[in-house]
Design a protein around this motif. Structure first.
Motif, short mmCIF file in Angstrom:
data_model
loop_
_atom_site.label_atom_id
_atom_site.label_comp_id
_atom_site.label_asym_id
_atom_site.label_seq_id
_atom_site.Cartn_x
_atom_site.Cartn_y
_atom_site.Cartn_z
N UNK A 1 10.61 4.62 -13.57
CA UNK A 1 10.85 3.79 -14.75
C UNK A 1 12.29 3.31 -14.85
N UNK A 2 13.23 4.04 -14.25
CA UNK A 2 14.64 3.65 -14.35
C UNK A 2 15.19 3.19 -13.00
N UNK A 3 14.27 2.86 -12.08
CA UNK A 3 14.64 2.29 -10.78
C UNK A 3 15.58 3.19 -9.98
N UNK A 4 15.35 4.49 -10.05
CA UNK A 4 16.09 5.43 -9.21
C UNK A 4 15.26 5.72 -7.96
N UNK B 1 26.06 3.99 -8.63
CA UNK B 1 25.81 5.09 -9.56
C UNK B 1 24.42 5.68 -9.46
N UNK B 2 23.48 4.97 -8.82
CA UNK B 2 22.11 5.46 -8.74
C UNK B 2 21.91 6.29 -7.49
N UNK C 1 15.69 14.08 -15.78
CA UNK C 1 15.72 12.61 -15.68
C UNK C 1 16.73 12.02 -16.66
N UNK C 2 16.80 12.58 -17.87
CA UNK C 2 17.80 12.11 -18.83
C UNK C 2 19.21 12.29 -18.30
N UNK C 3 19.47 13.45 -17.70
CA UNK C 3 20.80 13.73 -17.17
C UNK C 3 21.13 12.81 -16.00
N UNK C 4 20.16 12.53 -15.15
CA UNK C 4 20.37 11.60 -14.04
C UNK C 4 20.63 10.19 -14.59
N UNK C 5 19.90 9.82 -15.61
CA UNK C 5 20.06 8.50 -16.22
C UNK C 5 21.48 8.29 -16.75
N UNK C 6 22.06 9.34 -17.33
CA UNK C 6 23.38 9.23 -17.95
C UNK C 6 24.53 9.49 -16.99
N UNK C 7 24.25 9.82 -15.73
CA UNK C 7 25.34 10.09 -14.79
C UNK C 7 26.21 8.84 -14.60
#
Length: 475
Positions: free
Chosen positions: A36-39, A14-15, A358-364
């Motif tokens: 921060x979210x390891x992407x 997913x990342x 970044x929020x949208x990528x986090x929730x993908x």
């Protein structure tokens, strides 16, 4: 398979791998959030050295909560001074007006003025150096077999899942994207129009100065002083932390001159004062050298105290693009909404873009094309109307701060003489009531008296299963 192995496999599925083009404030903010979210990410910068161009900039309640979430607000306080008013003068240094008001009570934050390069350094410290590659001029972008490839002028190629064009007003990413869309006949006609140049400017930051010579530097707040000339010229000064002084020289460009410059390819955004253009810089400095300074003496007193590498030439353009994404490519900051700097919103909106993206990528929920399309669509839905409102606001502020036409002079007279200070204060508070924050960190509460818009999260991108995963990651 253990639970930990399953989690790592799910994250790998997913990342996405994000290729960020441009190491400006917007690109660095996005990289810092992805870190921060390891992407996985990589920044490609066309310049040969990491250096932020520009001089003074401001930030207020619309973005400072993000720095508070990141634990960086104290660093911002150290490099900045609060600025509560802007004083305006005519060419005889007679005061013609003031925009005043301490906004801390209504918005919860003071408005901070500081050196743009210092903010760039703060963000840069939180991005791993090996994830930035210099001298990478993007030539072409293509999508092949569920991947996107960036081809650079030095024949290097980079592969990823997403390309983020954070490379400024004359974005190579946007140029490549729009060319592909035009071939498919899906590019809106108005997105083919060139940017419109409003001003030709020169900015600089002096070395630290003696407060006994410039007493404005003794105060714990910033003095912002703007002179509006009798012709197309305007100039000004601002005191900054560490006893530095920022200065600005500006010519208003007519629509016909703007069109001619764009046709000649002369609108190139921010650029260093290099040998190739030193004659133009020297000519502009010569034309402004003997003009009176709003702090006494002449503007030449400040030019002589400014290192050459702290002088930057820029054409101040504006353009609001309607297309922000297509396929696996998405735009950010000046690449999709170039604002005049008068409202102090260009860099702020680029960083807001980074937060929402970044929020949208986090929730993908995956990394297929439909997942990216849903995320980019949500990013555009949240950001476009807010960015457009700030674009219009910046355009209007430029009219009374620097405009020289008869209508702009009338607008300025009305604002300075007929509009009550509480109207200015409420107008500013309304302009910062939109404050997107980082979705996976605790939200900062509103400490001001003016209400703020609720946090807008991309919940429609979530499945029930992934929503549970996202909550677990947040915890």
């Amino acid at each position: 398979m253990t639970a930990q192995e399953h989690e790592r496999e799910r994250e790998a599925q997913t990342t996405p791998t994000v290729l960020i083009v441009g190491a400006g404030l917007g690109g660095l903010m996005l990289a810092m959030l992805l870190e921060r979210i390891d992407v996985s990410y990589l920044i490609l910068e066309r310049a040969s050295e990491l250096r932020s161009l520009g001089s003074a900039m401001t930030m207020g309640a619309s973005i400072l909560p993000v720095f508070e979430q990141l634990g960086l607000l104290e660093e911002i306080n150290k490099i900045s001074l609060p600025v509560d008013k802007a004083d305006f003068y005519n060419s005889r240094i007679e005061k013609i007006g003031c925009i005043c008001g301490n906004n801390r009570k209504t918005t919860g934050y003071s408005n901070h003025l500081f050196s743009r390069p210092k903010l760039h350094q703060i963000l840069l410290k939180h991005v791993q150096p090996h994830k930035i590659q210099l001298n990478k001029k993007v030539v072409r972008i293509e999508e092949v077999s569920n991947k996107v490839y960036i081809h650079c002028a030095d024949n290097s190629t980079f592969q990823g899942d997403i390309v983020v064009g954070a490379d400024g007003a004359y974005s190579s990413v946007r140029k490549s994207l729009f060319a592909q869309m035009k071939l498919k006949d899906i590019l809106p006609r108005k997105d083919e129009d060139s940017l419109e140049i409003g001003y030709s400017s020169l900015v600089g930051v002096t070395s630290p100065q003696d407060p006994e010579i410039f007493p404005q530097l003794k105060d714990p707040f910033s003095h912002f002083s703007q002179v509006i000339g009798d012709d197309t010229r305007s100039w000004g000064l601002a005191s900054m932390a560490d006893n530095e002084v920022s200065w600005l020289l500006s010519y208003q460009v007519t629509p016909s001159e703007s069109k001619a410059r764009m046709q000649q390819g002369r609108g190139t955004g921010w650029s260093m004062s290099t040998d190739s253009e030193s004659n133009n810089v020297d000519m502009m400095i010569k034309e402004f050298r003997d003009l009176p300074s709003p702090w006494g003496g002449t503007m030449g007193d400040f030019f002589d105290k400014t290192p050459k590498n702290q002088i930057t030439k820029v054409f101040l353009e504006e353009k609001m693009f309607t297309t922000w994404y297509h396929g696996r490519t998405v735009l950010l900051g000046d690449a999709c909404h170039k604002m005049l700097p008068s409202g102090g919103q260009g860099a702020v909106n680029a960083m807001q873009d980074a937060v929402v993206l970044a929020n949208c990528i986090y929730y993908m929920k995956g990394r297929d094309l439909e997942d990216f399309t849903a995320a980019f669509k949500e990013y555009h839905r949240q950001r476009y109307p807010c960015a457009k409102a700030q674009y219009i606001r910046s355009h209007n502020i430029a009219k009374y701060m620097s405009g020289q036409s008869w209508s702009e002079r009338i607008i300025r007279y009305v604002i300075f003489n007929w509009v009550p200070s509480w109207v200015h204060a409420n107008g500013y508070a309304q302009s910062v009531e939109y404050r997107p924050q980082i979705a996976w960190l605790p939200l900062v509460e509103n400490r001001g008296t003016w209400p703020v818009k609720p946090q807008d999260e991309p919940q429609q991108l979530l499945t029930v299963e992934y929503a549970d995963d996202a909550k677990a990651r947040s915890a």
